[in-house]
Design an enzyme around this catalytic site. Structure first.
Site, PDB file in Angstrom:
ATOM      1  N   ASN A 126      36.064  37.642  43.457  1.00 46.24           N
ATOM      2  CA  ASN A 126      35.803  36.972  44.731  1.00 46.24           C
ATOM      3  C   ASN A 126      34.860  35.802  44.501  1.00 46.24           C
ATOM      4  O   ASN A 126      34.475  35.509  43.369  1.00 46.24           O
ATOM      5  CB  ASN A 126      35.239  37.961  45.754  1.00 46.24           C
ATOM      6  CG  ASN A 126      33.989  38.654  45.246  1.00 46.24           C
ATOM      7  OD1 ASN A 126      32.969  38.020  44.998  1.00 46.24           O
ATOM      8  ND2 ASN A 126      34.071  39.980  45.077  1.00 46.24           N
ATOM      9  N   LYS A 134      49.316  41.597  27.860  1.00 47.55           N
ATOM     10  CA  LYS A 134      49.486  40.554  28.872  1.00 47.55           C
ATOM     11  C   LYS A 134      50.847  40.703  29.555  1.00 47.55           C
ATOM     12  O   LYS A 134      51.878  40.854  28.896  1.00 47.55           O
ATOM     13  CB  LYS A 134      49.373  39.173  28.228  1.00 47.55           C
ATOM     14  CG  LYS A 134      49.592  38.030  29.208  1.00 47.55           C
ATOM     15  CD  LYS A 134      49.552  36.678  28.510  1.00 47.55           C
ATOM     16  CE  LYS A 134      49.872  35.554  29.489  1.00 47.55           C
ATOM     17  NZ  LYS A 134      49.905  34.235  28.823  1.00 47.55           N
ATOM     18  N   ASP A 149      32.592  53.636  46.950  1.00 45.97           N
ATOM     19  CA  ASP A 149      31.742  52.897  47.891  1.00 45.97           C
ATOM     20  C   ASP A 149      30.281  53.100  47.484  1.00 45.97           C
ATOM     21  O   ASP A 149      29.663  54.125  47.799  1.00 45.97           O
ATOM     22  CB  ASP A 149      31.985  53.404  49.315  1.00 45.97           C
ATOM     23  CG  ASP A 149      31.328  52.535  50.370  1.00 45.97           C
ATOM     24  OD1 ASP A 149      30.227  52.026  50.111  1.00 45.97           O
ATOM     25  OD2 ASP A 149      31.922  52.368  51.450  1.00 45.97           O
ATOM     26  N   ILE A 150      29.739  52.133  46.777  1.00 46.94           N
ATOM     27  CA  ILE A 150      28.383  52.256  46.227  1.00 46.94           C
ATOM     28  C   ILE A 150      27.363  52.434  47.337  1.00 46.94           C
ATOM     29  O   ILE A 150      26.505  53.319  47.292  1.00 46.94           O
ATOM     30  CB  ILE A 150      28.040  51.019  45.367  1.00 46.94           C
ATOM     31  CG1 ILE A 150      29.015  50.908  44.192  1.00 46.94           C
ATOM     32  CG2 ILE A 150      26.597  51.095  44.877  1.00 46.94           C
ATOM     33  CD1 ILE A 150      28.874  49.618  43.389  1.00 46.94           C
ATOM     34  N   LEU A 151      27.445  51.579  48.345  1.00 51.37           N
ATOM     35  CA  LEU A 151      26.462  51.588  49.424  1.00 51.37           C
ATOM     36  C   LEU A 151      26.447  52.924  50.157  1.00 51.37           C
ATOM     37  O   LEU A 151      25.396  53.523  50.393  1.00 51.37           O
ATOM     38  CB  LEU A 151      26.786  50.449  50.389  1.00 51.37           C
ATOM     39  CG  LEU A 151      25.698  49.972  51.346  1.00 51.37           C
ATOM     40  CD1 LEU A 151      24.440  49.577  50.591  1.00 51.37           C
ATOM     41  CD2 LEU A 151      26.214  48.813  52.177  1.00 51.37           C
TER      42      LEU A 151
END
Length: 396
Positions: free
Chosen positions: A208, A287, A304-306
């Site tokens: 991102n 590849k 989900d780390i949080l």
């Protein structure tokens, strides 16, 4: 005074904002610093060396080939004297010279000759700031550890409105010589920053736009507040903040493992990283060759780390981030409640002037009993404001 005896070498280049520099000198001296000033020839068109000498109580230097000064290798003496080198205002031309290592005047020579950290407060027309060449130079200098203060948004001398104004003298003085109460002295803070990369094959991955700038700024701000800081960083091009323990990872799974190994010893956790929600269910060992018109990939959710941190039995004070493009408050409050966070900082990443890859940001911070809007500002300023708020909420 916290900064009594700190030696600040102030370089002034030829921008209209140079008229503010006598006030900047006074603000730095008020914090206890010793200030010596170097001006370029073009700077003298905007500010008088005599006025700078009067407020600094030191002779102003302006000539690389001054016979009297160079008899004692004056430029080397100045370079060694400085604890910090501050260039304010810094024009686009000066940034370009520094990027390419030119040394054709006293100030640019000092920048190459000093071992002191260099800080720049840019000032230029908003179009010049946005120019690809200037942004390239900005990134090159940041990669080398040069710190930037600003520029600020607002109306400019030419009539344009946008980023390019030099920060006000008090802001610059407070940032380069922060009078920081040790609100987090003895506390252990764990922060995640940057993007993650989810491999598709040996040459391709999904990521991102996160630059890591906000997370790195938070780590530096927490350290200045007295905390012992560990920064878990995804792949970024930023220099590590001084005094911070940095742990580098690539994928979301690696970041999750690293966080869970270190969070048990943490008082505060800040999830600032832009962690990928999904990863390819399988990484191809070779590849993938271009063959069919379509390629289908199957994805699986990342941990989900949080949420995992906030749901620990002895969870630390947990601050999350919500980077949204619409319905900012609604989504942020939903995330705050769903993940059992203590606080959440929400920002609008649809605005190209703030958020990802920008030097500036704006946040609205929510907690169960209230909210606070932090107006658009340089990410270093914003990080200090946010960490001070975290410290206050943590103590409650």
């Amino acid at each position: 005074m916290q900064h009594q005896g700190t030696n600040i070498l102030l370089g002034i280049t030829g921008g209209i904002a140079a008229y503010k520099t006598p006030d900047l000198v006074r603000k730095l001296i008020a914090k206890g610093a010793n200030v010596r000033v170097v001006v370029t020839d073009s700077a003298k068109e905007f500010v008088s060396p005599l006025s700078l000498q009067a407020v600094s109580s030191n002779t102003v230097s302006d000539n690389l080939l001054d016979k009297d000064a160079e008899a004692a290798m004056g430029h080397i003496e100045l370079a060694k004297w400085a604890d910090k080198l501050l260039v304010a205002p810094a024009t686009a031309n000066f940034m370009a010279k520094l990027t390419y290592g030119l040394a054709d005047d006293l100030l640019s020579t000092l920048c190459l000759a000093t071992a002191a950290p260099i800080t720049i407060a840019p000032a230029m027309n908003q179009q010049m700031w946005h120019a690809p060449a200037t942004q390239h130079n900005l990134n090159q200098l940041m990669d080398r550890g040069v710190q930037f203060l600003g520029p600020a948004q607002g109306e400019q001398a030419c009539g344009d409105v946008g980023p390019g104004r030099m920060l006000e003298p008090q802001e610059i003085a407070d940032l380069i010589l922060p009078d920081v109460p040790k609100l987090l002295l003895g506390k252990r803070v764990l922060i995640t920053a940057g993007p993650t990369r989810e491999d598709i094959d040996p040459v391709r991955y999904i990521t991102n736009h996160s630059s890591g700038k906000m997370g790195y700024a938070l780590a530096q701000a927490a350290q200045k507040l007295g905390a012992e800081v560990t920064l878990v960083s995804g792949p970024v091009t930023l220099s590590p903040p001084s005094g911070v323990n940095i742990l580098k990872v690539s994928s979301a799974e690696q970041m999750h493992t690293c966080v869970m190994q270190n969070v048990k010893n943490s008082d505060i956790f800040i999830g600032c990283a832009a962690v990928a929600d999904y990863r390819p269910i399988q990484k191809n060992s070779q590849k993938i060759k271009k063959s069919d018109q379509e390629l289908t990939l199957t994805f699986v959710k990342n941990p989900d780390i949080l949420s995992d941190v906030a749901h620990l039995a002895n969870a630390p004070f947990t601050l999350g981030f919500a980077a949204e493009t619409q319905n900012i408050k609604q989504y942020a409050l939903g995330k705050l409640q769903r993940k059992k966070l203590n606080m959440i900082a929400a920002n609008d990443v649809s605005d190209e002037n703030i958020g990802f890859n920008s030097e500036q940001n704006a946040l609205t911070v929510f907690w169960p009993e209230g909210e606070l809007k932090l107006e658009i500002a340089d990410k270093n300023i914003l990080a200090t404001q946010l960490m001070e708020l975290v410290a206050k909420r943590y103590t409650k």
